[in-house]
Design a protein around this motif. Structure first.
Motif, PDB file in Angstrom:
ATOM      1  N   LYS A  20     -25.787 -14.672  11.585  1.00  0.00           N
ATOM      2  CA  LYS A  20     -25.106 -14.350  10.323  1.00  0.00           C
ATOM      3  C   LYS A  20     -26.129 -13.977   9.255  1.00  0.00           C
ATOM      4  O   LYS A  20     -25.904 -13.060   8.457  1.00  0.00           O
ATOM      5  N   ARG A  21     -27.263 -14.664   9.231  1.00  0.00           N
ATOM      6  CA  ARG A  21     -28.313 -14.333   8.266  1.00  0.00           C
ATOM      7  C   ARG A  21     -28.775 -12.893   8.451  1.00  0.00           C
ATOM      8  O   ARG A  21     -28.925 -12.152   7.474  1.00  0.00           O
ATOM      9  N   ILE A  22     -29.011 -12.498   9.701  1.00  0.00           N
ATOM     10  CA  ILE A  22     -29.419 -11.126   9.974  1.00  0.00           C
ATOM     11  C   ILE A  22     -28.357 -10.145   9.489  1.00  0.00           C
ATOM     12  O   ILE A  22     -28.665  -9.122   8.861  1.00  0.00           O
ATOM     13  N   HIS A  23     -27.089 -10.461   9.765  1.00  0.00           N
ATOM     14  CA  HIS A  23     -25.990  -9.582   9.359  1.00  0.00           C
ATOM     15  C   HIS A  23     -25.928  -9.444   7.837  1.00  0.00           C
ATOM     16  O   HIS A  23     -25.824  -8.319   7.312  1.00  0.00           O
ATOM     17  N   GLU A  24     -26.010 -10.554   7.138  1.00  0.00           N
ATOM     18  CA  GLU A  24     -25.859 -10.512   5.678  1.00  0.00           C
ATOM     19  C   GLU A  24     -27.031  -9.805   5.016  1.00  0.00           C
ATOM     20  O   GLU A  24     -26.845  -9.008   4.085  1.00  0.00           O
ATOM     21  N   ILE A  25     -28.234 -10.076   5.475  1.00  0.00           N
ATOM     22  CA  ILE A  25     -29.398  -9.385   4.916  1.00  0.00           C
ATOM     23  C   ILE A  25     -29.391  -7.924   5.342  1.00  0.00           C
ATOM     24  O   ILE A  25     -29.621  -7.017   4.525  1.00  0.00           O
ATOM     25  N   GLY A  26     -29.099  -7.681   6.624  1.00  0.00           N
ATOM     26  CA  GLY A  26     -29.122  -6.318   7.145  1.00  0.00           C
ATOM     27  C   GLY A  26     -28.125  -5.402   6.467  1.00  0.00           C
ATOM     28  O   GLY A  26     -28.451  -4.250   6.119  1.00  0.00           O
ATOM     29  N   THR A  27     -26.898  -5.863   6.266  1.00  0.00           N
ATOM     30  CA  THR A  27     -25.892  -5.009   5.622  1.00  0.00           C
ATOM     31  C   THR A  27     -26.259  -4.716   4.172  1.00  0.00           C
ATOM     32  O   THR A  27     -26.021  -3.601   3.673  1.00  0.00           O
ATOM     33  N   GLY A  33     -29.837   1.678   1.175  1.00  0.00           N
ATOM     34  CA  GLY A  33     -30.410   2.892   1.727  1.00  0.00           C
ATOM     35  C   GLY A  33     -31.495   2.685   2.760  1.00  0.00           C
ATOM     36  O   GLY A  33     -32.072   3.659   3.262  1.00  0.00           O
ATOM     37  N   HIS A  34     -31.793   1.434   3.105  1.00  0.00           N
ATOM     38  CA  HIS A  34     -32.773   1.168   4.149  1.00  0.00           C
ATOM     39  C   HIS A  34     -32.149   1.417   5.522  1.00  0.00           C
ATOM     40  O   HIS A  34     -30.937   1.257   5.709  1.00  0.00           O
ATOM     41  N   ASP A  35     -32.982   1.780   6.483  1.00  0.00           N
ATOM     42  CA  ASP A  35     -32.526   2.010   7.856  1.00  0.00           C
ATOM     43  C   ASP A  35     -32.646   0.697   8.639  1.00  0.00           C
ATOM     44  O   ASP A  35     -33.743   0.139   8.741  1.00  0.00           O
ATOM     45  N   VAL A  36     -31.533   0.217   9.180  1.00  0.00           N
ATOM     46  CA  VAL A  36     -31.508  -1.090   9.832  1.00  0.00           C
ATOM     47  C   VAL A  36     -30.984  -0.953  11.259  1.00  0.00           C
ATOM     48  O   VAL A  36     -29.906  -0.386  11.487  1.00  0.00           O
ATOM     49  N   THR A  37     -31.736  -1.494  12.214  1.00  0.00           N
ATOM     50  CA  THR A  37     -31.339  -1.501  13.622  1.00  0.00           C
ATOM     51  C   THR A  37     -31.425  -2.931  14.149  1.00  0.00           C
ATOM     52  O   THR A  37     -32.387  -3.645  13.844  1.00  0.00           O
ATOM     53  N   ILE A  38     -30.429  -3.340  14.918  1.00  0.00           N
ATOM     54  CA  ILE A  38     -30.463  -4.649  15.563  1.00  0.00           C
ATOM     55  C   ILE A  38     -30.528  -4.458  17.075  1.00  0.00           C
ATOM     56  O   ILE A  38     -29.664  -3.794  17.661  1.00  0.00           O
ATOM     57  N   ALA A  48     -23.371   1.369  24.178  1.00  0.00           N
ATOM     58  CA  ALA A  48     -24.517   0.476  24.019  1.00  0.00           C
ATOM     59  C   ALA A  48     -25.207   0.670  22.675  1.00  0.00           C
ATOM     60  O   ALA A  48     -25.844  -0.251  22.160  1.00  0.00           O
ATOM     61  N   GLU A  49     -25.097   1.850  22.116  1.00  0.00           N
ATOM     62  CA  GLU A  49     -25.627   2.089  20.773  1.00  0.00           C
ATOM     63  C   GLU A  49     -24.489   2.559  19.884  1.00  0.00           C
ATOM     64  O   GLU A  49     -23.795   3.528  20.199  1.00  0.00           O
ATOM     65  N   THR A  50     -24.310   1.852  18.789  1.00  0.00           N
ATOM     66  CA  THR A  50     -23.193   2.163  17.897  1.00  0.00           C
ATOM     67  C   THR A  50     -23.593   1.818  16.471  1.00  0.00           C
ATOM     68  O   THR A  50     -24.655   1.237  16.220  1.00  0.00           O
ATOM     69  N   THR A  51     -22.736   2.171  15.541  1.00  0.00           N
ATOM     70  CA  THR A  51     -22.964   1.853  14.130  1.00  0.00           C
ATOM     71  C   THR A  51     -21.933   0.833  13.685  1.00  0.00           C
ATOM     72  O   THR A  51     -20.737   0.964  13.983  1.00  0.00           O
ATOM     73  N   HIS A  52     -22.398  -0.193  12.983  1.00  0.00           N
ATOM     74  CA  HIS A  52     -21.500  -1.242  12.493  1.00  0.00           C
ATOM     75  C   HIS A  52     -21.930  -1.635  11.085  1.00  0.00           C
ATOM     76  O   HIS A  52     -23.045  -2.096  10.880  1.00  0.00           O
ATOM     77  N   GLU A  53     -21.050  -1.416  10.130  1.00  0.00           N
ATOM     78  CA  GLU A  53     -21.293  -1.758   8.728  1.00  0.00           C
ATOM     79  C   GLU A  53     -22.629  -1.212   8.238  1.00  0.00           C
ATOM     80  O   GLU A  53     -23.398  -1.894   7.554  1.00  0.00           O
ATOM     81  N   GLY A  54     -22.901   0.031   8.592  1.00  0.00           N
ATOM     82  CA  GLY A  54     -24.095   0.706   8.101  1.00  0.00           C
ATOM     83  C   GLY A  54     -25.347   0.454   8.901  1.00  0.00           C
ATOM     84  O   GLY A  54     -26.400   1.042   8.620  1.00  0.00           O
ATOM     85  N   MET A  55     -25.275  -0.407   9.914  1.00  0.00           N
ATOM     86  CA  MET A  55     -26.436  -0.725  10.739  1.00  0.00           C
ATOM     87  C   MET A  55     -26.264  -0.149  12.144  1.00  0.00           C
ATOM     88  O   MET A  55     -25.145  -0.028  12.628  1.00  0.00           O
ATOM     89  N   THR A  56     -27.368   0.169  12.785  1.00  0.00           N
ATOM     90  CA  THR A  56     -27.344   0.597  14.180  1.00  0.00           C
ATOM     91  C   THR A  56     -27.462  -0.622  15.074  1.00  0.00           C
ATOM     92  O   THR A  56     -28.385  -1.439  14.915  1.00  0.00           O
ATOM     93  N   LEU A  57     -26.525  -0.774  15.995  1.00  0.00           N
ATOM     94  CA  LEU A  57     -26.606  -1.836  16.998  1.00  0.00           C
ATOM     95  C   LEU A  57     -27.072  -1.203  18.297  1.00  0.00           C
ATOM     96  O   LEU A  57     -26.463  -0.252  18.788  1.00  0.00           O
ATOM     97  N   ARG A  58     -28.132  -1.725  18.860  1.00  0.00           N
ATOM     98  CA  ARG A  58     -28.720  -1.149  20.073  1.00  0.00           C
ATOM     99  C   ARG A  58     -28.792  -2.224  21.150  1.00  0.00           C
ATOM    100  O   ARG A  58     -29.572  -3.182  21.042  1.00  0.00           O
ATOM    101  N   ALA A  59     -27.960  -2.112  22.171  1.00  0.00           N
ATOM    102  CA  ALA A  59     -27.941  -3.102  23.249  1.00  0.00           C
ATOM    103  C   ALA A  59     -29.101  -2.854  24.200  1.00  0.00           C
ATOM    104  O   ALA A  59     -29.273  -1.749  24.708  1.00  0.00           O
ATOM    105  N   VAL A  60     -29.873  -3.904  24.443  1.00  0.00           N
ATOM    106  CA  VAL A  60     -30.982  -3.811  25.409  1.00  0.00           C
ATOM    107  C   VAL A  60     -30.738  -4.721  26.601  1.00  0.00           C
ATOM    108  O   VAL A  60     -31.564  -4.795  27.514  1.00  0.00           O
ATOM    109  N   ALA A  61     -29.590  -5.405  26.595  1.00  0.00           N
ATOM    110  CA  ALA A  61     -29.233  -6.304  27.695  1.00  0.00           C
ATOM    111  C   ALA A  61     -27.719  -6.488  27.676  1.00  0.00           C
ATOM    112  O   ALA A  61     -27.082  -6.373  26.630  1.00  0.00           O
ATOM    113  N   PRO A  62     -27.111  -6.758  28.834  1.00  0.00           N
ATOM    114  CA  PRO A  62     -25.657  -6.935  28.879  1.00  0.00           C
ATOM    115  C   PRO A  62     -25.220  -8.277  28.311  1.00  0.00           C
ATOM    116  O   PRO A  62     -26.011  -9.217  28.182  1.00  0.00           O
TER     117      PRO A  62
END
Length: 379
Positions: A20-27, A33-38, A48-62
């Protein structure tokens, strides 16, 4: 700035304090205007790669199970760490991120993130929520030396270190970086969300919310409440689940005023927890081990009179300050303070004003400043 967060779990698809901390700070960084990837496990629906609330979510494992017999799975942590190294390193070598931020627990992702920065000049920032030390013996038994060693190795890995409280920073300095190299940035809350959470149909005079584990000392709260209930028409609600629940419910049935206590279990909707805080007069959590203690801040924002334990392994005193009450973690001390609070005793400082310092907007600003200092070398 271009920030890469590394976390095996991603909020809100998995709910917990670190994610949740990552989400709140990241959003909030993304909104600026910062570029944020998780980089995380694929817990969300869709590609596996999508956008959620302005951030890029990148799956590296199932997606996979995170727990084995009520303990975080070591196998899962190792698997995620191993899978994360190559894709993160590839994107770092392509100069896509200015820094990497790794949430420490379960340790191995930090080591993986550091390996991924090899061959680049990308700084690694870590966020320490707790330092377990001797608690590893209780948590892992005969495997405790493995946990302690992993914690020490992680602490001594070159990094820019953030701790969520002064007590965590102090304990970390005993096994890793110098104290003056550790920045303290607390966990956060959404004060507006708390104060607007819908009230429940049935509230409780006294409330506890948290995981039902031994060091939370809910058994002490049950005994103290039972003593106070002899002279007051009050109720107690216990929100949460965990390995101690069965034992606590059995103890509860032996109380003289058991009918005034209700175990609510884990509440799926976070706003339901906040609503119960708004409805309560007193929030009591005599926990003796808190790396931060977010429920204290939430309860203060909700206007509760907060009671926490005064203990060297708890940051309750840092969070509460003079805006609540700190007691020795004994039934007698808790009973006395609970009695006083229910009779109208109030702390010397305004709890709502105290809670404002933990609002996520303020925390995100501190994190942004720290991240930038890691990038420009002024940490």
């Amino acid at each position: 700035m271009r920030v890469a967060f590394v976390s095996n779990v991603v909020y809100p698809f998995v709910t917990g304090g670190a994610e949740k901390r990552i989400h709140e700070i990241g959003t909030r960084l993304a909104d600026k205007g910062h570029d944020v990837t998780i980089y995380g496990r694929h817990f969300w629906d869709g590609p596996a790669e999508t956008t959620h609330e302005g951030m890029t979510l990148r799956a590296v494992a199932p997606e996979t199970e995170l727990y084995t017999n009520d303990r975080r799975s070591i196998t899962e942590a190792l698997d995620f760490a191993a899978r994360a190294i190559h894709p993160l390193n590839k994107h770092l070598r392509n100069d896509e991120h200015d820094l990497v931020v790794a949430s420490v627990f379960p340790y191995f992702p930090v080591l993986a993130a550091k390996l991924a920065t090899v061959g680049t000049d990308t700084p690694l920032v870590t966020t320490w929520h707790e330092v377990w030390g001797d608690y590893w013996t209780e948590y892992l038994g005969h495997l405790a030396p493995f946990g302690k060693l992993t914690e020490r190795i992680t602490a001594r890995t070159p990094q820019h270190t953030i701790a969520v409280s002064g007590i965590t920073a102090d304990r970390l300095a005993e096994i890793g970086p110098p104290r003056d190299r550790i920045r303290t940035i607390p966990n956060g809350i959404d004060v507006e969300q708390i104060q607007n959470a819908p009230l429940p149909e049935q509230g409780y005079d006294v409330l506890f919310a948290g995981r039902l584990i031994e060091h939370k000392n809910v058994d002490q709260l049950l005994e103290a409440f039972d003593a106070v209930a002899a002279d007051h028409d009050v109720t107690l609600g216990i929100i949460g689940d965990g390995p101690e629940r069965e034992r606590l419910e059995a103890n509860h049935r032996t109380l003289s005023h058991a009918d005034r206590v209700q175990f609510l279990g884990f509440l799926d909707d976070y706003e339901d927890v906040l609503g119960h805080m708004r409805a309560a007069d007193v929030f009591a959590s005599p926990s003796t081990r808190e790396g931060f203690g977010i429920t204290y801040a939430e309860a203060m924002a909700a206007g509760c009179t907060v009671i926490g334990a005064d203990h060297p392994d708890s940051a309750a005193d840092e969070v509460i300050g003079h805006a609540g009450f700190l007691v020795e973690p004994t039934v007698d001390a808790l009973t006395k303070t609970l009695e006083a609070a229910l009779c109208g005793a109030r702390p010397s400082s305004d709890p709502v004003k105290r809670a404002q310092r933990y609002d996520w907007d303020a925390v995100a600003d501190q994190a942004e400043t720290a991240y930038q200092s890691a990038i420009d070398g002024s940490w």
